[in-house]
Design an enzyme around this catalytic site. Structure first.
Site, short mmCIF file in Angstrom:
data_model
loop_
_atom_site.label_atom_id
_atom_site.label_comp_id
_atom_site.label_asym_id
_atom_site.label_seq_id
_atom_site.Cartn_x
_atom_site.Cartn_y
_atom_site.Cartn_z
N SER A 110 0.84 -1.33 -0.15
CA SER A 110 0.03 -0.10 0.20
C SER A 110 0.91 1.27 0.06
O SER A 110 1.93 1.05 0.37
CB SER A 110 -0.83 0.03 1.31
N ASP A 111 0.43 2.36 -0.42
CA ASP A 111 1.08 3.65 -0.16
C ASP A 111 0.63 4.15 0.97
O ASP A 111 -0.24 3.49 1.66
CB ASP A 111 0.52 4.61 -1.54
N TRP A 112 1.10 5.32 1.59
CA TRP A 112 0.75 5.90 2.94
C TRP A 112 -0.66 6.22 2.77
O TRP A 112 -0.94 6.94 1.70
CB TRP A 112 1.79 6.85 3.08
N ALA A 137 -3.34 4.94 1.78
CA ALA A 137 -4.14 4.44 0.93
C ALA A 137 -5.00 3.34 1.37
O ALA A 137 -5.98 2.89 0.66
CB ALA A 137 -3.10 4.03 -0.26
#
Length: 137
Positions: free
Chosen positions: A62-64, A66
């Site tokens: 995951s992105d931060w 997200a």
């Protein structure tokens, strides 16, 4: 965004397929929604299209901010470490991970270890391949 399957495969997916074919180790899922579902938690995108149909062998991170829920069952293999999801809390907790079957945990960890081994992360620095001499095995 709302997008039909033909547009996904003809317009949006070719760069991802090229990366998969080249042996990319990781894919980061994003904040946006696709067809009404958050990309980081969309099993159609992550499990069906990326991992199954495209044959992606690496891991999804995951992105931060997200993640909006615990998304391991939907195809996310690793939560971005740090400050938690969109609401400030972490989702990949021991409590949540405990509800997964062992085979799912093995798949998530196995995807990460496979890429680490393939790309020499456990080797001495002088033993790691240097482009263009790296290849997918």
């Amino acid at each position: 965004s709302i997008v039909d399957s033909r547009s996904l495969w003809e317009v949006y997916y070719p760069p991802f397929q090229a990366a998969v074919d080249a042996g990319v180790a990781a894919v980061m899922c994003s904040y946006n929604s696709v067809n009404g579902r958050h990309a980081c938690g969309n099993p159609d995108l992550l499990l069906t299209d990326l991992k199954d149909t495209m044959g992606f062998e690496g891991f999804v991170q995951s992105d931060w901010w997200a993640l909006h829920s615990f998304a391991a069952p939907q195809g996310v293999d690793q939560e971005m470490p740090g400050i938690g999801g969109s609401d400030g809390k972490a989702y990949f907790t021991p409590w949540n991970l405990n509800f997964l079957h062992g085979a799912k945990i093995d798949d998530m960890v196995g995807r990460q270890l496979k890429m680490m081994l393939r790309h020499g992360l456990f080797e001495a620095a002088n033993m790691v391949c240097q482009p263009p001499h790296c290849h997918k095995e």
